[in-house]
Design an enzyme around this catalytic site. Structure first.
Site, PDB file in Angstrom:
ATOM      1  CG  ASP A 191      -2.079  -0.946   1.097  1.00  0.00           C
ATOM      2  OD1 ASP A 191      -2.084  -1.738   0.143  1.00  0.00           O
ATOM      3  OD2 ASP A 191      -2.972  -0.922   1.961  1.00  0.00           O
TER       4      ASP A 191
ATOM      5  CG  MET B 132      -5.104  -5.088  -2.622  1.00  0.00           C
ATOM      6  SD  MET B 132      -4.049  -6.185  -1.661  1.00  0.00           S
ATOM      7  CE  MET B 132      -4.994  -7.713  -1.750  1.00  0.00           C
ATOM      8  N   GLY B 133      -5.311  -0.928  -1.731  1.00  0.00           N
ATOM      9  CA  GLY B 133      -5.065   0.447  -1.287  1.00  0.00           C
ATOM     10  C   GLY B 133      -6.277   0.894  -0.509  1.00  0.00           C
ATOM     11  NE  ARG B 134      -6.210  -2.119   4.954  1.00  0.00           N
ATOM     12  CZ  ARG B 134      -6.119  -3.284   5.544  1.00  0.00           C
ATOM     13  NH1 ARG B 134      -7.199  -3.976   5.790  1.00  0.00           N
ATOM     14  NH2 ARG B 134      -4.959  -3.756   5.904  1.00  0.00           N
TER      15      ARG B 134
ATOM     16  CD  GLU C 278      -8.252  -2.793  -0.935  1.00  0.00           C
ATOM     17  OE1 GLU C 278      -8.707  -3.906  -1.218  1.00  0.00           O
ATOM     18  OE2 GLU C 278      -7.350  -2.629  -0.094  1.00  0.00           O
TER      19      GLU C 278
ATOM     20  NE  ARG D 213     -17.392  -8.617 -20.464  1.00  0.00           N
ATOM     21  CZ  ARG D 213     -18.477  -8.235 -21.122  1.00  0.00           C
ATOM     22  NH1 ARG D 213     -19.121  -7.112 -20.748  1.00  0.00           N
ATOM     23  NH2 ARG D 213     -18.923  -8.918 -22.152  1.00  0.00           N
TER      24      ARG D 213
ATOM     25  NE  ARG E 170      -0.770  -9.351   0.930  1.00  0.00           N
ATOM     26  CZ  ARG E 170      -1.882  -9.433   1.665  1.00  0.00           C
ATOM     27  NH1 ARG E 170      -2.737  -8.438   1.685  1.00  0.00           N
ATOM     28  NH2 ARG E 170      -2.133 -10.488   2.385  1.00  0.00           N
TER      29      ARG E 170
HETATM   30  O1  F6P Z   1      -1.472  -5.082   3.339  1.00  0.00           O
HETATM   31  C1  F6P Z   1      -2.500  -4.181   3.049  1.00  0.00           C
HETATM   32  C2  F6P Z   1      -3.417  -4.771   2.070  1.00  0.00           C
HETATM   33  O2  F6P Z   1      -2.680  -5.101   0.951  1.00  0.00           O
HETATM   34  C3  F6P Z   1      -4.597  -3.857   1.720  1.00  0.00           C
HETATM   35  O3  F6P Z   1      -4.395  -3.073   0.599  1.00  0.00           O
HETATM   36  C4  F6P Z   1      -5.710  -4.838   1.522  1.00  0.00           C
HETATM   37  O4  F6P Z   1      -6.950  -4.238   1.799  1.00  0.00           O
HETATM   38  C5  F6P Z   1      -5.387  -5.907   2.492  1.00  0.00           C
HETATM   39  O5  F6P Z   1      -3.985  -5.942   2.578  1.00  0.00           O
HETATM   40  C6  F6P Z   1      -5.924  -7.272   2.152  1.00  0.00           C
HETATM   41  O6  F6P Z   1      -5.503  -8.173   3.103  1.00  0.00           O
HETATM   42  P1  F6P Z   1      -5.978  -9.659   3.313  1.00  0.00           P
HETATM   43  O7  F6P Z   1      -4.784 -10.487   3.038  1.00  0.00           O
HETATM   44  O8  F6P Z   1      -6.385  -9.747   4.732  1.00  0.00           O
HETATM   45  O9  F6P Z   1      -7.074  -9.952   2.351  1.00  0.00           O
END
Ligand code: F6P
Length: 343
Positions: A127, A169-171, A222, A268, A277
């Site tokens: 992130d 991702m990116g809360r 996200e 789509r 990750r």
């Molecule tokens: O590490 C942060 C993150 O990559 C966020 O961007 C994402 O919302 C979250 O991890 C998702 O994690 P999990 O493995 O619990 O689904």
């Protein structure tokens, strides 16, 4: 001297390279090294194994973490703090290198400040939202994965004259969306830091169509919020750090549906998800991990606890863990405006 090392929070490419660097630098000084399993949980439950040189050989290029990772909030577990301090003492650890993001490092900061625990941090999270450092370990690799996906999605979007929404991702911060969108030629980027509406996206896509561009790639973080999307897009229940599961919101799908409705484009959506990750770290992350791991052990050797290794320009420098109190580091809006030039 005996040093422990742990990895906590969501995994990120480059963790093994960092563990290797910590261990190899420590061995060079004649120190002993212990691997703490499963993040802070390993110190609560005494899951600690002795490292040899072989424990860290051949792992530099591998994804994941040989130590395992959990999101364990030591302060939310009964006697959690005492258990951690007991294990550090019982295992005769003179220092622990904590490799983590905001939450895992936040625990280190409190344990150092409130209990004088001998800790040094290394910031990692795809992130890229840890304050005090220009970049976190793992971010570059995740951006590379998304950019590769965007390259592929451009060709299929173009073949079918479609809009493709890519959820990344990116809360709370849109670093992944902004930098990967920049690298992958996104036609619109939606991030938590910049308020946007579906109508704005649709108008933009229609302008592009009038100019002869009949396909578009829209990257959405996200955690982005669009006021004209249904309010049903709620995240899942919060974890022990109070952070909810953002993937459950389904924002990518909702934006694609919104575009179909208002722009009358076939749309789509793709959720890049945990692919971001996984996998082998980029060369940049391998070098960053190595530099930070070596520096973390050097800080321990100098007795400089309560610090985190940070990238400043091209230098690795120590910054106090108290910098974490600033909270989420958000996207540099100049960078977002740069990406906007290519929308
Ligand atoms: O590490 C942060 C993150 O990559 C966020 O961007 C994402 O919302 C979250 O991890 C998702 O994690 P999990 O493995 O619990 O689904």
């Amino acid at each position: 001297m005996r040093i422990g090392v742990l990895t906590g929070g969501g995994d990120a490419p480059g963790l093994n390279a960092a563990i290797r660097a910590v261990a190899r630098r420590a061995f060079q000084y004649g120190y002993q090294v212990c691997g703490i399993q499963n993040g802070w949980l390993g110190l609560i439950e005494d899951q600690v194994t002795e490292f040899t040189r072989y424990s860290v050989s051949g792992i530099m290029h591998t994804g994941g973490t040989i130590l395992g990772a959990t999101r364990t909030n030591v302060f939310a577990i009964p006697d959690g703090v005492q258990k951690v301090l007991n294990t550090i003492k019982a295992r005769s650890l003179d220092a622990v290198v904590v490799i983590g993001g905001l939450d895992t490092l936040g625990i280190a900061q409190r344990l150092y400040e409130e209990h004088d625990a001998p800790l040094v941090g290394i910031p990692k999270t795809i992130d890229n939202n840890v304050p005090g450092t220009d970049q976190c370990l793992g971010f570059d690799s995740a951006v590379a994965t998304i950019a590769e996906a965007l390259d592929k999605l451009h060709t299929t979007a173009s073949a079918h004259s479609r809009a493709i929404v890519v959820e990344v991702m990116g809360r709370e911060a849109g670093w992944l969306a902004t930098v990967s969108g920049l690298a992958g030629g996104a036609d619109f980027i939606v991030i938590p830091e910049v308020p946007t509406t579906i109508s704005e996206i649709c108008e933009h896509l229609q302008r592009r169509a009038q100019a002869g561009k009949h396909h578009s790639i829209i990257v959405v973080a996200e955690g982005a919020r669009l006021p004209d999307l249904p309010s049903t897009l709620e995240p899942g229940p919060p974890d022990s750090f109070g952070r909810p599961r953002m993937d459950l919101r389904g924002i990518g799908e909702a934006v694609a549906q919104g575009i179909e409705k208002c722009a009358h484009f076939e749309a789509r959506f793709v959720v890049v998800g945990h692919l971001q990750r996984g996998g082998s770290p980029t060369v940049f992350d391998r070098v960053l991990a190595t530099r930070m791991g070596v520096r973390a052990v050097d800080l321990i050797r100098e007795g400089r606890f309560g610090q985190m290794t940070a990238l400043h320009g091209n230098k690795i420098e120590p910054v106090p863990l108290s910098v974490l109190k600033a909270g989420v580091r958000q996207v540099d809006l100049d960078l977002y405006r740069l990406a906007q030039v290519f929308f």
